[in-house]
Scaffold this active site. Structure first.
Site, PDB file in Angstrom:
ATOM      1  N   ASP A  92      -6.922   9.530  -3.293  1.00  0.00           N
ATOM      2  CA  ASP A  92      -7.747   9.764  -2.101  1.00  0.00           C
ATOM      3  C   ASP A  92      -7.273  10.992  -1.334  1.00  0.00           C
ATOM      4  O   ASP A  92      -6.163  11.477  -1.518  1.00  0.00           O
ATOM      5  CB  ASP A  92      -7.714   8.531  -1.181  1.00  0.00           C
ATOM      6  CG  ASP A  92      -6.314   8.138  -0.737  1.00  0.00           C
ATOM      7  OD1 ASP A  92      -5.376   8.213  -1.559  1.00  0.00           O
ATOM      8  OD2 ASP A  92      -6.136   7.786   0.440  1.00  0.00           O
ATOM      9  N   GLU A 154      -4.088   5.747  -0.152  1.00  0.00           N
ATOM     10  CA  GLU A 154      -2.741   6.094   0.348  1.00  0.00           C
ATOM     11  C   GLU A 154      -2.819   6.636   1.766  1.00  0.00           C
ATOM     12  O   GLU A 154      -1.941   6.389   2.590  1.00  0.00           O
ATOM     13  CB  GLU A 154      -2.085   7.126  -0.581  1.00  0.00           C
ATOM     14  CG  GLU A 154      -0.627   7.429  -0.250  1.00  0.00           C
ATOM     15  CD  GLU A 154      -0.432   8.574   0.733  1.00  0.00           C
ATOM     16  OE1 GLU A 154       0.696   8.727   1.221  1.00  0.00           O
ATOM     17  OE2 GLU A 154      -1.395   9.309   1.030  1.00  0.00           O
TER      18      GLU A 154
HETATM   19 ZN   LIG Z   1      -0.481  12.656  -0.112  1.00  0.00          ZN
END
Ligand SMILES: [Zn+2]
Length: 393
Positions: A92, A154
């Site tokens: 992401d 993340e």
């Molecule tokens: Zn990163």
């Protein structure tokens, strides 16, 4: 020989950048990472990897991918023994700032000896580096397994990294997370908490402020106490290895009220705190509660605090760990701490030696016109290949 269906390095990079995978706590920005996962699945299976894709239990429409090649780890009493190398990263990106990008964030642009694009450095591009680094290896000669892990979310909750237990045979001996460090091994970083501080007041007509409880005014007092907490964290805790050698506190978002002529009934602050490795998350939260106790006393029931996602602990890999020594030798760089947070504490919990090391600079992460330099492409690929050769062959 490379698999015929595998695109060139630049084309892989281009396709990864062109596949939007923004994760964001604001739902209108949040996008599935499915496209990136599917590209990686396609490319890695064409190289002969066994690919497992799992939809997250915590987040529908978000996926983790684990690709494995090489000998299966030994089983002792039904338990996979730690073996081989894990190369890990997140799929992401953060949202892009429309007004500040001078290029299309989803079009890989080559200019000024740089490759521009959202996720070029942080860190979808890392997967193109890894695949390019290993595409010509003779996998039939492997002695230890190589795994590639691609996670979701993340940048928000680390939801993907929190579900690694769902890959029961994932037991590497060494793990490298390819966040942008300019190929400098990072062996420790701070933890991270995100809290929402909400003040609930009482609305009323602005002509008589005494008729209500103004949430913005109470928040103003609250901010004063939080500034004291910030100072307290600086005074009490110290780890000289970090450039910012104390735990930090940041005010990131504030919203309150709806109209100038109404007493504001609700005001909300989002803030993050970053504990040093070894500091308990509970200690931070106890300090937060203690500093805000006066608000509770003055305005009973007005103050509420809740975690916006589960905290991330700090993490540390010993300076003399075999992986740290290996990475220092290959990269020519001495391992150092980082002032940002990664998935390392969750990967580390698999029981492996874990470092963070990847191409690109953290200075470009989360910035408009994010880029990596062309000069770092070949050296980084060679270093990744050396690491794989050293551990798996
Ligand atoms: Zn990163």
């Amino acid at each position: 020989m490379s698999a015929p269906t595998l695109p060139s390095f630049l084309n892989m990079y281009r396709e990864l950048i062109a596949a939007p995978s923004v994760s964001c706590l604001e739902p209108q920005w949040d996008i599935s990472n499915r496209q990136v996962i599917e590209l990686l699945g396609l490319w890695l299976s064409s190289l002969g990897f066994k690919v497992e894709i799992q939809e997250l239990e915590r987040q529908q429409g978000k996926f983790n991918l684990l690709a494995s090649i090489g000998p299966e780890p030994e089983q002792v009493a039904g338990q996979a023994q730690a073996s081989g190398l894990l190369l890990a990263g997140h799929t992401d990106t953060v949202p892009w700032d429309e007004g500040r990008w001078t290029r299309n964030p989803f079009t890989l642009t080559e200019a000024d000896n740089r490759l521009y694009g959202l996720g070029s450095a942080d860190m979808k591009g890392f997967f193109a580096f890894v695949i390019e680094a290993i595409r010509d290896l003779d996998f039939s000669k492997m002695k230890k397994p190589l795994r590639i892990l691609a996670t979701a979310d993340e940048e928000t909750s680390m939801a993907g990294a929190r579900e690694l237990h769902r890959f029961p045979n994932l037991k590497p001996e060494f793990a490298v997370i390819g966040e942008p460090t300019n190929m400098v091994p990072v062996r420790m970083h701070k933890g991270h908490t995100t809290d929402c501080v909400r003040i609930t007041g009482r609305s009323g007509h602005s002509s008589n402020p005494a008729m209500g409880l103004n949430a913005i005014s109470v928040m103003h007092e609250t901010l004063g106490y939080l500034k004291q907490l910030e100072q307290d964290l600086q005074n009490k805790f110290h780890q000289p290895a970090f450039a910012v050698p104390y735990p930090t506190l940041n005010f990131g978002h504030i919203h309150g009220g709806d109209a100038a002529n109404r007493i504001c009934a609700c005001c909300e602050l989002h803030m993050d705190m970053r504990p040093l490795p070894g500091m308990r998350i509970e200690t931070l939260h106890e300090m937060l509660a203690a500093h805000l106790a006066p608000i509770h006393q003055l305005y009973p029931g007005a103050l509420e605090i809740h975690a916006m996602h589960e905290p991330i602990p700090g993490y540390e890999c010993p300076a003399d760990a075999a992986l740290v020594k290996m990475a220092e030798e290959i990269s020519g760089n001495t391992a150092e701490p980082a002032n940002y947070c990664t998935e390392a504490p969750f990967v580390d919990a698999l029981g492996c030696e874990t470092i963070v090391m990847g191409p690109g600079s953290i200075r470009q992460a989360h910035q408009p016109d994010e880029f990596i330099t062309l000069a770092e492409v070949t050296p980084a690929q060679q270093q990744i290949r050396q690491l794989v050769n050293k551990i798996c062959f």
